[in-house]
Design an enzyme around this catalytic site. Structure first.
Site, PDB file in Angstrom:
ATOM      1  N   SER A   1     -37.027  61.018 124.855  1.00 55.42           N
ATOM      2  CA  SER A   1     -35.139  61.663 125.693  1.00 55.42           C
ATOM      3  C   SER A   1     -35.664  61.255 127.038  1.00 55.42           C
ATOM      4  O   SER A   1     -35.102  61.127 127.342  1.00 55.42           O
ATOM      5  CB  SER A   1     -35.502  62.510 125.577  1.00 55.42           C
ATOM      6  OG  SER A   1     -34.462  63.227 123.929  1.00 55.42           O
TER       7      SER A   1
ATOM      8  N   ASP B   1     -40.890  66.097 125.223  1.00 55.95           N
ATOM      9  CA  ASP B   1     -39.897  64.751 124.463  1.00 55.95           C
ATOM     10  C   ASP B   1     -39.893  63.649 125.372  1.00 55.95           C
ATOM     11  O   ASP B   1     -38.826  63.064 126.235  1.00 55.95           O
ATOM     12  CB  ASP B   1     -38.538  65.366 124.169  1.00 55.95           C
ATOM     13  CG  ASP B   1     -37.924  64.459 123.843  1.00 55.95           C
ATOM     14  OD1 ASP B   1     -38.062  63.263 123.544  1.00 55.95           O
ATOM     15  OD2 ASP B   1     -36.974  64.981 123.105  1.00 55.95           O
TER      16      ASP B   1
ATOM     17  N   TYR C   1     -31.292  61.977 113.669  1.00 64.57           N
ATOM     18  CA  TYR C   1     -31.522  60.622 113.889  1.00 64.57           C
ATOM     19  C   TYR C   1     -30.438  60.519 112.964  1.00 64.57           C
ATOM     20  O   TYR C   1     -30.086  60.916 111.979  1.00 64.57           O
ATOM     21  CB  TYR C   1     -33.821  59.878 113.234  1.00 64.57           C
ATOM     22  CG  TYR C   1     -34.189  60.012 114.267  1.00 64.57           C
ATOM     23  CD1 TYR C   1     -34.661  59.340 115.973  1.00 64.57           C
ATOM     24  CD2 TYR C   1     -35.319  60.987 113.974  1.00 64.57           C
ATOM     25  CE1 TYR C   1     -35.278  59.306 116.874  1.00 64.57           C
ATOM     26  CE2 TYR C   1     -36.245  60.994 115.130  1.00 64.57           C
ATOM     27  CZ  TYR C   1     -35.980  60.518 116.466  1.00 64.57           C
ATOM     28  OH  TYR C   1     -37.176  60.800 117.671  1.00 64.57           O
TER      29      TYR C   1
ATOM     30  N   ARG D   1     -38.315  66.171 117.941  1.00 63.38           N
ATOM     31  CA  ARG D   1     -37.118  66.312 118.703  1.00 63.38           C
ATOM     32  C   ARG D   1     -36.213  68.354 118.500  1.00 63.38           C
ATOM     33  O   ARG D   1     -35.359  68.000 117.280  1.00 63.38           O
ATOM     34  CB  ARG D   1     -35.996  65.944 118.709  1.00 63.38           C
ATOM     35  CG  ARG D   1     -36.723  63.914 118.093  1.00 63.38           C
ATOM     36  CD  ARG D   1     -37.225  63.434 119.402  1.00 63.38           C
ATOM     37  NE  ARG D   1     -36.321  63.584 120.627  1.00 63.38           N
ATOM     38  CZ  ARG D   1     -35.695  61.454 120.301  1.00 63.38           C
ATOM     39  NH1 ARG D   1     -35.804  60.785 120.400  1.00 63.38           N
ATOM     40  NH2 ARG D   1     -34.453  61.739 121.584  1.00 63.38           N
TER      41      ARG D   1
ATOM     42  N   GLN E   1     -39.105  69.887 123.275  1.00 61.44           N
ATOM     43  CA  GLN E   1     -37.537  69.125 124.445  1.00 61.44           C
ATOM     44  C   GLN E   1     -38.826  68.763 125.744  1.00 61.44           C
ATOM     45  O   GLN E   1     -38.420  67.627 126.283  1.00 61.44           O
ATOM     46  CB  GLN E   1     -37.274  70.467 124.656  1.00 61.44           C
ATOM     47  CG  GLN E   1     -35.612  69.930 124.666  1.00 61.44           C
ATOM     48  CD  GLN E   1     -34.403  70.595 124.581  1.00 61.44           C
ATOM     49  OE1 GLN E   1     -34.627  72.054 124.819  1.00 61.44           O
ATOM     50  NE2 GLN E   1     -32.418  70.006 125.277  1.00 61.44           N
TER      51      GLN E   1
HETATM   52  P1  NAD Z   1     -32.077  56.441 118.659  1.00 58.43           P
HETATM   53  O1  NAD Z   1     -32.728  56.074 119.733  1.00 58.43           O
HETATM   54  O2  NAD Z   1     -33.173  56.642 117.322  1.00 58.43           O
HETATM   55  O3  NAD Z   1     -30.159  56.477 118.039  1.00 58.43           O
HETATM   56  C1  NAD Z   1     -29.816  55.682 119.299  1.00 58.43           C
HETATM   57  C2  NAD Z   1     -27.699  56.356 118.995  1.00 58.43           C
HETATM   58  O4  NAD Z   1     -27.616  55.267 117.638  1.00 58.43           O
HETATM   59  C3  NAD Z   1     -28.001  57.610 117.871  1.00 58.43           C
HETATM   60  O5  NAD Z   1     -27.357  58.843 118.028  1.00 58.43           O
HETATM   61  C4  NAD Z   1     -28.109  57.429 116.822  1.00 58.43           C
HETATM   62  O6  NAD Z   1     -27.298  58.177 115.549  1.00 58.43           O
HETATM   63  C5  NAD Z   1     -26.866  55.957 116.369  1.00 58.43           C
HETATM   64  N1  NAD Z   1     -27.242  54.737 115.818  1.00 58.43           N
HETATM   65  C6  NAD Z   1     -27.360  55.107 114.651  1.00 58.43           C
HETATM   66  N2  NAD Z   1     -27.133  53.737 113.521  1.00 58.43           N
HETATM   67  C7  NAD Z   1     -25.829  53.384 114.123  1.00 58.43           C
HETATM   68  C8  NAD Z   1     -24.719  52.706 114.124  1.00 58.43           C
HETATM   69  N3  NAD Z   1     -25.158  51.915 112.517  1.00 58.43           N
HETATM   70  N4  NAD Z   1     -23.699  53.289 114.682  1.00 58.43           N
HETATM   71  C9  NAD Z   1     -23.680  53.788 115.013  1.00 58.43           C
HETATM   72  N5  NAD Z   1     -24.301  54.149 116.074  1.00 58.43           N
HETATM   73  C10 NAD Z   1     -25.540  54.632 115.057  1.00 58.43           C
HETATM   74  O7  NAD Z   1     -31.533  58.278 118.737  1.00 58.43           O
HETATM   75  P2  NAD Z   1     -32.292  58.674 119.891  1.00 58.43           P
HETATM   76  O8  NAD Z   1     -30.744  59.260 121.274  1.00 58.43           O
HETATM   77  O9  NAD Z   1     -33.536  58.887 119.976  1.00 58.43           O
HETATM   78  O10 NAD Z   1     -31.276  60.244 118.603  1.00 58.43           O
HETATM   79  C11 NAD Z   1     -31.709  60.498 118.162  1.00 58.43           C
HETATM   80  C12 NAD Z   1     -31.676  62.356 117.593  1.00 58.43           C
HETATM   81  O11 NAD Z   1     -32.430  63.308 118.277  1.00 58.43           O
HETATM   82  C13 NAD Z   1     -30.560  62.894 118.408  1.00 58.43           C
HETATM   83  O12 NAD Z   1     -30.234  63.660 116.804  1.00 58.43           O
HETATM   84  C14 NAD Z   1     -30.481  63.376 119.920  1.00 58.43           C
HETATM   85  O13 NAD Z   1     -29.972  64.628 119.191  1.00 58.43           O
HETATM   86  C15 NAD Z   1     -31.467  64.004 118.911  1.00 58.43           C
HETATM   87  N6  NAD Z   1     -32.325  64.928 119.976  1.00 58.43           N
HETATM   88  C16 NAD Z   1     -32.571  65.867 119.744  1.00 58.43           C
HETATM   89  C17 NAD Z   1     -33.102  66.863 120.740  1.00 58.43           C
HETATM   90  C18 NAD Z   1     -33.430  68.357 120.863  1.00 58.43           C
HETATM   91  O14 NAD Z   1     -33.657  68.820 120.635  1.00 58.43           O
HETATM   92  N7  NAD Z   1     -35.164  68.471 121.549  1.00 58.43           N
HETATM   93  C19 NAD Z   1     -33.977  65.837 121.649  1.00 58.43           C
HETATM   94  C20 NAD Z   1     -33.657  64.889 121.955  1.00 58.43           C
HETATM   95  C21 NAD Z   1     -32.860  64.097 120.551  1.00 58.43           C
END
Ligand code: NAD
Length: 388
Positions: A138, A135, A233, A127, A132
Site C-alpha cells: 500500500s 503494509d 483482491y 491486508r 496496516q
Molecule cells: P491490486 O494492485 O491488486 O489491484 C488494483 C485494482 O485493480 C484493484 O482495486 C482491483 O479490484 C482492480 N482490478 C482488477 N481487475 C480489474 C478489472 N478487470 N477491471 C477493473 N479493475 C480491476 O489491488 P490493491 O490496490 O493492492 O488493493 C487490493 C485490496 O486490498 C483492496 O480491496 C484494498 O482495499 C485492500 N487493502 C486493504 C488494506 C487493509 O485493510 N489494511 C490495505 C490495503 C489494501
C-alpha cells in the site's frame, strides 16, 4: 540482534530499506544496525546520517550479508554488477525481509530455500487493519498512483484545472482511472487536487463509495459473476465479463484526456482493458499511463519503461515509480519494516517467530530452508515443469 541494510543493486532503484530515523528507533530498542556504505545515497540519506543515528557503516557487502542476522532489502535478490550473487551470500540461520515477488519469481524463492535461510516477503503481509502499518504494497502503490498523475499532467498538452482568464476559459482536463485499489485511489485524489474532472471504474463494486468520497464519478458495469477473491483482491473474471467491461468503458476512454490504468490480479497477467481501437478513438495529445505495464499491461501496446506513441496518443508504461520518489518511499517502507520487526522480535530483543500470529504466518515465505506458501509451491512446480 544484528540488523543489516543492504544496498539495492537493481538498475534505477533509488530506495533504501531503512532511514536514519528508523535506525535510531531500532538502536534504542537494543538492536545493532549495520548499513552497507552508500546504501542511502540515492534516497538522500548519507552514511554520516546513519552513523549519527547509531548504525555502523560496512564497506564489504559480503561481510554484511554473511554476518547480519536479519537482512533488510527493498527488491528481490539478484546478481551484483561485480558478478557475485546475493543469493550466494544468504546463509543458514539468517533471516531476509524484502519484497520478493514470490508468485512471479518462484525460482528465486527456491534459491533462498536452498540456502537454509528464513525469508519474509513484504507482498505476503495480510491486508488487515492490524497489519496496516506494515503494509508496504500500500505505501508504495500510493506513491505510484500519485506519480502517475504527475507524469500524465506534464505530458498532456493541456492544463489540468479549469481556468477563467482574460484570454478565455479553459475547461478542466478529464481523467479516467481504471482500477480503484490503493494506487488508483491516490491517482483520483491527486488528479482532483490538480483540478481535473475524474471518472473511475473497478470490478469490485465496493470501490464505488471510495471513488465518490474522493470526488470522482464511478462508472458502473453490471457483471454477472463474483469479482472478489479472498483478502479483498479482485479475481480474474471470465472472457465474457472482460468483453462487457471493455464495451462499457470504451466511451469513457474515448472522451478522456488522461487514462490511468492500475488494474491487477495477484499472481496473474494484468487484464487488458484498453484496446487498440479504444486508443485510436482518443483525441491526439491524450495520455495513457499504464501502471500494469510490467505485468503484461492493461493497455494494448504499452511497453514497460517506455512511452509509445499511437495516433498522437502517448502510452506511458513507467517502471518502478516508487523509486522516483525515493526519500518518502524509503521513509514509508522503513516504517513498514520497523512495524514488521516489532512482530518478529521478542521481549529479549531476539527473533521469536510465533506462527500463530497471522502476520508472521502470512508473510513468512521460507522458514529455515522450507517454502511455506502453498501458492508459491504450486507456481514453482509449474515453472519447473515448463523448464524441463
Ligand atoms: P491490486 O494492485 O491488486 O489491484 C488494483 C485494482 O485493480 C484493484 O482495486 C482491483 O479490484 C482492480 N482490478 C482488477 N481487475 C480489474 C478489472 N478487470 N477491471 C477493473 N479493475 C480491476 O489491488 P490493491 O490496490 O493492492 O488493493 C487490493 C485490496 O486490498 C483492496 O480491496 C484494498 O482495499 C485492500 N487493502 C486493504 C488494506 C487493509 O485493510 N489494511 C490495505 C490495503 C489494501
Amino acid at each position: 540482534m544484528r540488523v543489516a541494510v543492504a544496498k539495492e543493486i537493481q538498475p534505477g532503484e533509488r530506495r533504501v530499506a531503512l532511514t536514519p530515523e528508523v535506525v535510531g528507533r531500532l538502536v534504542k530498542r537494543g538492536m545493532e544496525v549495520w548499513v552497507e556504505a552508500g546504501a542511502g545515497d540515492r534516497a538522500c540519506f548519507s552514511d554520516t546520517s546513519y552513523e549519527a543515528a547509531g548504525a555502523a557503516i560496512i564497506e564489504d557487502p559480503q561481510r554484511l550479508w554473511r554476518e547480519g542476522q536479519v537482512i533488510l532489502k527493498v527488491n528481490p535478490l539478484g546478481d551484483r554488477p561485480d558478478g557475485a550473487s546475493e543469493y550466494d551470500w544468504l546463509s543458514e540461520g539468517s533471516t531476509l525481509v524484502s519484497f520478493l515477488n514470490p508468485l512471479a519469481e518462484p525460482t528465486g524463492v527456491n534459491r533462498i530455500a536452498k540456502s537454509g535461510a528464513t525469508a519474509f516477503a513484504m507482498e505476503l503481509i495480510p491486508r488487515t487493519s492490524r497489519a496496516q502499518s506494515a503494509d508496504a504494497l500500500s505505501s508504495q502503490a500510493s506513491i505510484a498512483g500519485y506519480k502517475a498523475v504527475l507524469m500524465a499532467a506534464s505530458q498532456l498538452p493541456k492544463y489540468f484545472p479549469m481556468l477563467t482568464t482574460a484570454a478565455g476559459t479553459i475547461p478542466p482536463a478529464k481523467v479516467f482511472v481504471i482500477g480503484a485499489g490503493v494506487a488508483g485511489l491516490q491517482a483520483i485524489a491527486t488528479a482532483r487536487r490538480l483540478g481535473a474532472v475524474v471518472e473511475a471504474f473497478d470490478i469490485r463494486p465496493e470501490t464505488k463509495e471510495q471513488v465518490q468520497s474522493l470526488g470522482g464519478k464511478f462508472v458502473e458495469v453490471a457483471l454477472e459473476e463474483e469479482t472478489r477473491a479472498a483478502g479483498g483482491y479482485a479475481k480474474e473474471v471470465s472472457d465474457d465479463s472482460k468483453r462487457r467491461t471493455q464495451e462499457a468503458i470504451a466511451k469513457h476512454v474515448g472522451s478522456a484526456d488522461v487514462v490511468i490504468t492500475t488494474a491487477q490480479v495477484p499472481g496473474k497477467k494484468a487484464p487488458v482493458l484498453v484496446t487498440k481501437s479504444m486508443v485510436e478513438a482518443m483525441k491526439p495529445g491524450s495520455v495513457i499511463v499504464d501502471l500494469a505495464a510490467n505485468q503484461g499491461g492493461n493497455c494494448e501496446g504499452s511497453a514497460p519503461g517506455e512511452t509509445v506513441m499511437q495516433n498522437g496518443v502517448s502510452i506511458m508504461g513507467p517502471d518502478n515509480l516508487p523509486a522516483s520518489v525515493p526519500l518518502h518511499a524509503s521513509q514509508l517502507y522503513a516504517k513498514n519494516l520497523a512495524t514488521l520487526l516489532g512482530y518478529l522480535v521478542g521481549e529479549n530483543g531476539e527473533l521469536s517467530l510465533d506462527f500463530k500470529d497471522d502476520i508472521i504466518d502470512g508473510a513468512c515465505l521460507v522458514h529455515q530452508g522450507k517454502i511455506r506458501n502453498e501458492r508459491v509451491k504450486a507456481a514453482l512446480e509449474e515453472e519447473l515443469v515448463r523448464i524441463t
